[in-house]
Write a protein that holds these residues in place. Structure first.
Motif, PDB file in Angstrom:
ATOM      1  N   LYS A   1      10.096  12.038  53.604  1.00 23.59           N
ATOM      2  CA  LYS A   1       9.331  11.401  52.530  1.00 23.59           C
ATOM      3  C   LYS A   1       8.613  10.155  53.044  1.00 23.59           C
ATOM      4  O   LYS A   1       7.534   9.816  52.574  1.00 23.59           O
ATOM      5  CB  LYS A   1      10.253  11.008  51.371  1.00 23.59           C
ATOM      6  CG  LYS A   1      10.715  12.160  50.534  1.00 23.59           C
ATOM      7  CD  LYS A   1      11.593  11.664  49.402  1.00 23.59           C
ATOM      8  CE  LYS A   1      12.118  12.809  48.578  1.00 23.59           C
ATOM      9  NZ  LYS A   1      13.023  12.348  47.509  1.00 23.59           N
ATOM     10  N   LEU A   2       9.234   9.473  53.999  1.00 20.34           N
ATOM     11  CA  LEU A   2       8.643   8.254  54.538  1.00 20.34           C
ATOM     12  C   LEU A   2       7.524   8.534  55.530  1.00 20.34           C
ATOM     13  O   LEU A   2       6.714   7.647  55.814  1.00 20.34           O
ATOM     14  CB  LEU A   2       9.720   7.398  55.214  1.00 20.34           C
ATOM     15  CG  LEU A   2      10.820   6.879  54.300  1.00 20.34           C
ATOM     16  CD1 LEU A   2      11.891   6.167  55.128  1.00 20.34           C
ATOM     17  CD2 LEU A   2      10.253   5.937  53.260  1.00 20.34           C
ATOM     18  N   CYS A   3       7.476   9.731  56.083  1.00 21.28           N
ATOM     19  CA  CYS A   3       6.475  10.063  57.105  1.00 21.28           C
ATOM     20  C   CYS A   3       5.227  10.662  56.475  1.00 21.28           C
ATOM     21  O   CYS A   3       5.291  11.354  55.461  1.00 21.28           O
ATOM     22  CB  CYS A   3       7.049  11.053  58.106  1.00 21.28           C
ATOM     23  SG  CYS A   3       8.417  10.389  59.048  1.00 21.28           S
ATOM     24  N   ASP A   4       4.122  10.434  57.142  1.00 20.10           N
ATOM     25  CA  ASP A   4       2.837  10.994  56.711  1.00 20.10           C
ATOM     26  C   ASP A   4       2.634  12.297  57.472  1.00 20.10           C
ATOM     27  O   ASP A   4       2.513  12.305  58.690  1.00 20.10           O
ATOM     28  CB  ASP A   4       1.708  10.018  57.026  1.00 20.10           C
ATOM     29  CG  ASP A   4       0.366  10.551  56.576  1.00 20.10           C
ATOM     30  OD1 ASP A   4       0.335  11.411  55.672  1.00 20.10           O
ATOM     31  OD2 ASP A   4      -0.656  10.101  57.144  1.00 20.10           O
ATOM     32  N   PHE A   5       2.645  13.415  56.741  1.00 20.98           N
ATOM     33  CA  PHE A   5       2.504  14.719  57.384  1.00 20.98           C
ATOM     34  C   PHE A   5       1.100  15.280  57.238  1.00 20.98           C
ATOM     35  O   PHE A   5       0.894  16.474  57.330  1.00 20.98           O
ATOM     36  CB  PHE A   5       3.522  15.713  56.812  1.00 20.98           C
ATOM     37  CG  PHE A   5       4.910  15.387  57.220  1.00 20.98           C
ATOM     38  CD1 PHE A   5       5.299  15.517  58.532  1.00 20.98           C
ATOM     39  CD2 PHE A   5       5.832  14.925  56.302  1.00 20.98           C
ATOM     40  CE1 PHE A   5       6.584  15.210  58.930  1.00 20.98           C
ATOM     41  CE2 PHE A   5       7.110  14.614  56.687  1.00 20.98           C
ATOM     42  CZ  PHE A   5       7.498  14.754  57.997  1.00 20.98           C
TER      43      PHE A   5
END
Length: 180
Positions: free
Chosen positions: A145-149
């Protein structure tokens, strides 16, 4: 050498240049009274003789400007004054425009900052609320959720596709946890 008439050591020799200057001064002596002195715009250097006679300064002549040049100078002066006035007016207009733009920028900056602060506070509240709901085995889901995918990244950033794929794999099938 006296036989040839070359007597160079004679004490009666007179400097020819001094003799010439003395003769010319005597001839021109009365002309100063007849012609009024004229002042020149550029001074002429003083001519002095090698004899101990007082140096006579050359007369200076004042050149009077033609009428067209006087008119041009006056017109040029008025044009320059007008341009100075116009420049001052434009400078004041630019200052006023700059003040308005600066005020608008500060206003926009304050609005943007306040919106960002509000968004960050809400995100922090949500994050703290979710942090309390820690369940074993959901760590990788929280990390994802914290990462930008987003695969569309800028060309200047580093390639993080491998890290992205590893995090997605760990989210879907987390490694077995060791129980202590």
């Amino acid at each position: 050498m006296d036989a040839f008439g070359d007597n160079f050591t004679s004490e009666t020799d007179v400097d020819p240049a001094a003799e010439f200057l003395a003769r010319e001064q005597n001839e021109l002596a009365g002309l100063e009274d007849e012609i009024p002195p004229v002042v020149m715009a550029t001074p002429v250097p003083v001519v002095s003789s090698t004899v101990e006679e007082p140096a006579i300064p050359a007369p200076t002549v004042t050149k009077e400007e033609p009428e067209k040049i006087k008119i041009w100078r006056e017109e040029q002066a008025t044009r320059l004054k007008e341009k100075d006035i116009e420049e001052e007016i434009k400078r004041e207009e630019w200052r006023e425009a700059a003040k308005k733009e600066l005020e608008e920028w500060y206003k926009h900056h304050a609005e943007t900052t306040s919106k960002t602060k509000a968004t960050n506070r809400n995100a922090e509240k949500q994050f703290v609320a979710e942090a309390d709901e820690v369940e074993p085995g959901t760590e990788w889901e929280r990390i994802s959720k914290l990462c930008d995918f987003n695969p569309k990244s800028s060309r200047t950033s580093k390639d993080v596709s491998r890290m992205r794929s590893i995090i997605l794999q760990l989210k879907q099938s987390p490694p077995p946890t060791l129980k202590a």
